[in-house]
Design a protein around this motif. Structure first.
Motif, short mmCIF file in Angstrom:
data_model
loop_
_atom_site.label_atom_id
_atom_site.label_comp_id
_atom_site.label_asym_id
_atom_site.label_seq_id
_atom_site.Cartn_x
_atom_site.Cartn_y
_atom_site.Cartn_z
N VAL A 62 0.82 -1.04 -0.12
CA VAL A 62 -0.01 -0.03 -0.08
C VAL A 62 0.73 1.25 0.16
N THR A 63 0.47 2.27 -0.95
CA THR A 63 1.36 3.33 -0.77
C THR A 63 1.03 4.31 0.49
N GLY A 64 1.98 5.23 0.73
CA GLY A 64 2.25 5.71 1.87
C GLY A 64 0.86 6.74 2.26
N ASP A 65 0.24 7.22 1.00
CA ASP A 65 -1.02 7.75 1.37
C ASP A 65 -2.05 7.06 1.42
N LEU A 66 -2.07 5.71 1.19
CA LEU A 66 -3.32 4.69 1.45
C LEU A 66 -4.07 4.94 0.17
N GLN A 67 -3.64 5.33 -1.10
CA GLN A 67 -4.53 5.53 -2.36
C GLN A 67 -4.58 4.45 -3.12
N GLN A 68 -3.40 3.72 -3.04
CA GLN A 68 -3.13 2.48 -4.04
C GLN A 68 -2.74 1.27 -3.32
N ALA A 69 -3.30 -0.01 -3.88
CA ALA A 69 -2.85 -1.25 -3.16
C ALA A 69 -2.51 -1.91 -4.38
N THR A 70 -1.31 -2.68 -4.21
CA THR A 70 -0.96 -3.85 -5.26
C THR A 70 -0.91 -5.03 -4.48
N ALA A 71 -1.88 -6.09 -5.12
CA ALA A 71 -1.63 -7.32 -4.35
C ALA A 71 -0.93 -8.17 -5.58
N PHE A 72 0.25 -8.90 -4.90
CA PHE A 72 0.92 -9.76 -5.34
C PHE A 72 0.42 -11.35 -5.22
N ILE A 73 0.09 -11.86 -6.56
CA ILE A 73 -0.41 -13.28 -6.51
C ILE A 73 0.32 -14.35 -7.09
N THR A 74 -0.15 -15.76 -6.52
CA THR A 74 0.59 -16.54 -7.45
C THR A 74 -0.57 -17.66 -7.65
N VAL A 75 -0.50 -18.31 -8.73
CA VAL A 75 -1.74 -19.00 -9.58
C VAL A 75 -1.04 -20.48 -9.96
N TYR A 76 -1.67 -21.48 -9.31
CA TYR A 76 -1.32 -22.55 -9.75
C TYR A 76 -1.90 -22.81 -11.28
N GLY A 77 -1.04 -23.13 -12.23
CA GLY A 77 -1.61 -23.53 -13.30
C GLY A 77 -0.52 -23.12 -14.37
N ASP A 78 -0.85 -23.30 -15.56
CA ASP A 78 0.00 -22.85 -16.69
C ASP A 78 -0.37 -21.25 -17.12
#
Length: 116
Positions: free
Chosen positions: A40-56
């Motif tokens: 989350v950015t310091g100003d709480l305006q943006q959030a980036t979720a990092f994901i892993t996916v099982y599959g091709d």
């Protein structure tokens, strides 16, 4: 805002995001997914979720399409669960660190075999 607060908000969003994806989303494109981190950015305006996916690669792209389609619903659910003035904008990215780690581990195993 301090980084400590942004980190705490990120952890709370990660927890709620995992719950929402697991229990609330019914999109068949979204397969077995793990949320590895939320930044989350310091100003709480943006959030980036990092994901892993099982599959091709096809499954990964379908999952990302499903998450992008459900982004509005996910954001509104997070807004209900996490008490903030404004709910951060969400974006999803693949976490490549696990694949990189597996590749490095494989290379090290091959080096050990060659040494023996």
């Amino acid at each position: 805002m301090s980084n400590v607060r942004a980190n705490r908000v990120g952890e709370q969003i990660k927890k709620e995001l995992s719950d929402i994806i697991q229990r609330e989303l019914k999109d068949p494109r979204i397969g077995f997914i793990t949320i590895t981190a939320v930044e989350v950015t310091g100003d709480l305006q943006q959030a980036t979720a990092f994901i892993t996916v099982y599959g091709d690669d096809e499954q990964r792209s379908k999952t990302l399409q499903g998450l992008d389609k459900a982004k509005g619903f996910i954001r509104s659910e997070i807004g209900k669960r996490v008490q903030l003035r404004k709910t951060p904008e969400l974006s999803f990215k693949f976490d490549e660190s696990i694949e990189r780690g597996n590749r490095i581990e494989e290379l090290l195993r091959n080096l050990n075999k060659e040494d023996k």
